[in-house]
Design a protein around this motif. Sequence first.
Motif, PDB file in Angstrom:
ATOM      1  N   LYS A   1      74.097 -51.974 -27.921  1.00 44.30           N
ATOM      2  CA  LYS A   1      73.343 -50.728 -28.414  1.00 44.30           C
ATOM      3  C   LYS A   1      73.989 -49.896 -29.277  1.00 44.30           C
ATOM      4  O   LYS A   1      75.294 -49.660 -29.106  1.00 44.30           O
ATOM      5  N   ASP A   2      73.150 -49.257 -30.123  1.00 48.04           N
ATOM      6  CA  ASP A   2      73.792 -48.442 -31.132  1.00 48.04           C
ATOM      7  C   ASP A   2      72.945 -47.087 -31.222  1.00 48.04           C
ATOM      8  O   ASP A   2      72.958 -46.300 -32.170  1.00 48.04           O
ATOM      9  N   ASP A   3      72.198 -46.583 -30.118  1.00 48.95           N
ATOM     10  CA  ASP A   3      71.494 -45.347 -29.931  1.00 48.95           C
ATOM     11  C   ASP A   3      72.474 -44.349 -30.015  1.00 48.95           C
ATOM     12  O   ASP A   3      73.615 -44.292 -29.380  1.00 48.95           O
TER      13      ASP A   3
ATOM     14  N   ILE B   1      80.302 -44.143 -37.662  1.00 55.03           N
ATOM     15  CA  ILE B   1      80.362 -42.860 -38.355  1.00 55.03           C
ATOM     16  C   ILE B   1      80.442 -43.139 -39.867  1.00 55.03           C
ATOM     17  O   ILE B   1      81.405 -43.894 -40.385  1.00 55.03           O
ATOM     18  N   ASP B   2      79.651 -42.233 -40.714  1.00 51.50           N
ATOM     19  CA  ASP B   2      79.862 -42.337 -42.067  1.00 51.50           C
ATOM     20  C   ASP B   2      80.824 -41.485 -42.689  1.00 51.50           C
ATOM     21  O   ASP B   2      81.068 -40.430 -42.545  1.00 51.50           O
TER      22      ASP B   2
ATOM     23  N   PRO C   1      75.334 -38.468 -30.506  1.00 54.59           N
ATOM     24  CA  PRO C   1      75.553 -38.370 -31.697  1.00 54.59           C
ATOM     25  C   PRO C   1      76.851 -37.964 -32.486  1.00 54.59           C
ATOM     26  O   PRO C   1      77.567 -37.054 -31.935  1.00 54.59           O
ATOM     27  N   LEU C   2      77.373 -38.530 -33.496  1.00 57.36           N
ATOM     28  CA  LEU C   2      78.511 -38.448 -34.194  1.00 57.36           C
ATOM     29  C   LEU C   2      78.181 -37.746 -35.498  1.00 57.36           C
ATOM     30  O   LEU C   2      77.797 -39.026 -36.513  1.00 57.36           O
ATOM     31  N   SER C   3      78.312 -36.778 -35.974  1.00 54.29           N
ATOM     32  CA  SER C   3      77.601 -36.295 -37.177  1.00 54.29           C
ATOM     33  C   SER C   3      76.152 -36.247 -37.061  1.00 54.29           C
ATOM     34  O   SER C   3      75.375 -36.732 -36.435  1.00 54.29           O
ATOM     35  N   SER C   4      75.422 -36.448 -38.476  1.00 57.44           N
ATOM     36  CA  SER C   4      73.905 -36.466 -38.483  1.00 57.44           C
ATOM     37  C   SER C   4      73.767 -37.743 -38.523  1.00 57.44           C
ATOM     38  O   SER C   4      72.559 -38.214 -38.172  1.00 57.44           O
ATOM     39  N   GLU C   5      74.466 -38.658 -39.079  1.00 50.34           N
ATOM     40  CA  GLU C   5      74.055 -40.307 -39.095  1.00 50.34           C
ATOM     41  C   GLU C   5      75.060 -41.189 -38.053  1.00 50.34           C
ATOM     42  O   GLU C   5      74.631 -42.228 -37.813  1.00 50.34           O
ATOM     43  N   GLY C   6      76.081 -40.521 -37.577  1.00 46.76           N
ATOM     44  CA  GLY C   6      76.874 -41.454 -36.689  1.00 46.76           C
ATOM     45  C   GLY C   6      76.337 -41.471 -35.311  1.00 46.76           C
ATOM     46  O   GLY C   6      75.422 -40.883 -34.888  1.00 46.76           O
TER      47      GLY C   6
END
Length: 843
Positions: free
Chosen positions: A187-189, A282-283, A219-224
Amino acid sequence: MIGETASKSTLYLAIAAALAAGLSMNSAIAQDNAGASEDEAQLIDEMVVTGSRARPRSVADSAVPVDVISGEDFVYQGDTDLSNLIRNVVPSYNVNAQPISDAATIVRPANLRGLAPDHTLVLINNKRRHRAAVIYWLGNGVADGAQGPDISAIPSIALRQVEVLRDGASAQYGSDAIAGVMNFLLKDDNQGAVLEARAGSYYEGDGDMYTVSGNFGVPLSSEGFLNLSFEYGSTDPTDRSVQRDDAAALIQAGNSAVADPAQIWGTPEVRGDFKFFANFGIDVTDSVEFYGHGNYVQKEVEGGFYFRNPNNRGAVYSADGGQTLLIGDLTPNDGVGCPVVSITNNVPDPTALAQVFADPNCFSFQELFPGGFTPRFGGELEDYAIVAGFRGEWDNGLRWDVSAGYGYNDVDFFINNTVNASLGPNTPVNFDPGAYTQEEYNLNLDLSYPISDTVNIAGGAESREEAFEITVGQPESFAIGPLAAQGFSAASNGFPGFSDIAAGRFSRDNIAVYADVEWNPVEHWLIGAALRWEDFDDFGTTTNGKLATNYRINDRFALRGSYSTGFRAPTPGQSNAFNVSTEFDFVLNDLVNNGTIPSTNPVALLRGGQPLQPEESTNFTLGAVFDVGSVSVTIDYFNIELEDRITVSQLFSLLPEEIDDLVASGVTSAANLQNFRFFTNDFDTETDGIDIVATWNGDLFGGQAEYNLAFNHTNTDVTRFNPDTLDATRIRELQEGLPENRLSITGNHFFGDWRILGRMSYYDSWFDSEDGNTYGSEILFDAEAAYTFSNNLTLTIGAQNLFDTYPDENPGARAGVGNRYSQFSPFGFNGGFYYTRLTWTID
């Protein structure tokens, strides 16, 4: 055959009826939904990444058969062991209980498409998973000698999806991918949580199970994202034994120290079963992602071994089959002997035995274990891994991925309630025989580039190191004590320890480069090709290729097929490890000690042993994908020809000089070995079969329904073998040890806050080489009902094996070792299991 309960014709009629019912149901629903949009009527295609390095594509457009199992398919079951959960929904996958199978009790062997556990490559998030340290010394033939990954280490709550590629893929992924590939996608939620508590028990009142588990998205940053999963639980043992005739006779003769049952046949106890998995991404920039996953797993597994009869167990209680007791003279040079204790009608001469007990210079194990003993064997398993890398895409469309991974699996064995008989009264009763450890290191570079809208090329390189280590056990577990010269067995009885001569670390390095291409010459035609070159530092190079195609004739029908070559490299463990197992010989009606040694041991060389070489395979598949309304069906034929297959040989009796050589090579318990075997790969097999998968989703009875049918037919023939190393029993194990036919039909209905599930599973007959019987087919049913409350709390109650179906009974159980049912039953032998589950979902 014992009690065949469902004929092949009945099975085929059931498949036909189910398909016909699905087609007619689809026709009726199509009439009810007249006027609905085509998009609403179409089934949503699952997107898969396994088997291709181009962009993800739908299952129907894949050139090779891929089963997609959602995480919910595992949630909607009562079991928690992932191997059992997969078996219930993938008929080509088989796993059984392994109650008295040495280390295979700790990490159970699983078979895909009738081949050995290490013929299936396991991936997590598209990255190779390390194998377990356990070598399956015992596994009903098909798995004997194999060393595969431990799938049960993965908690089901961590899974988003599982993709099962039913095709050879060594040209794409390397060694082990002969039977197929299983890719576990985590899972990557990045938000939400699920908490679950589950408990259950068998109808007979044993085998109590509980687990608590959870999954959290952060959440890790806005996209991670960081996704964490855990599971903790335990499982009590079961007992499906009948009292053995020899134990009953001892009790009748007045030996009140004999247990009832003297020997337990059941699934083992699992304690402190903890699993933790983490998945993150994480981006770093707009086009580069740092990603990875890791795990930590530990558990302790304990089960029983065979009963040691206090009157006749060889080299412990007697040296002449139970006519007299074996008495140890602790002062053999004083010129004074010990009494002879004869045995009449299961009773040792009480006067002579009393003299032995009163004399400190004489010893019988009737003093320590008057009712005999049943060793308790198990191991403490520890498993952890980490994979991390960077991936991204350049402006020109080039996608790249560079990663590194490390995997570790260790099983520290223990055996309790047993003896090193050669140590006499100074023996411990609990032993640490040592440990097996598996370590793997991987470095990967993967590149993929779309040359045009119709052509994608990919390439990459891999470097891998694999190491297997044997750790020395406590000295008493392998010692040859002072009573060995008087006929008492050396080493811990049942599972001898690893001596300093046998211990060591054995490793192998290999590098690989690959290239593949996918081409759409016209809009609905896909052609794929792959080529892989791999070099191993211990046996050289191998090159393998693959061609695959999918041609969609129209929107409803497509044909697909593939041809490939494959290979599997023998593991360092298979090339170097040895084992001694106490097994029941049904011809002699007695326990015998059988050893497994490396193929290059001097004793093995005298019987045809040679250094192991890679297995080589050719795989062919041909299939069709078609839709009839909202019913989707795939039918795929497969053929796997496997040359130089690796397994363990037949048993050979030992000559006196060979016993001496084995002791010198580190097999210190060889003084009491009756037989030995070794790894060999001088035989070929052909495995072919057919898979049918049908799915339907739609409105039914005022709610939403999902129906799935999956059927597998697999047949294996040994096409070439060396009669000097494989006998008729080994051939029969390989050909008949697993069910030839499996069928699963599942229906899941959603009515508002309610969900109702039913499942029918068919298991064909199988051969059990341990008791020499062929057992008949059976049909099992599962059911569960769930209600979701307004606060996202769901209560589920259900039953697996709803109607409490058991395998046919073993007619020789009482006269033999008390196994009421076949220990290799493909669906278990514990009967019905009821459970409840409470799930709290946090958005």
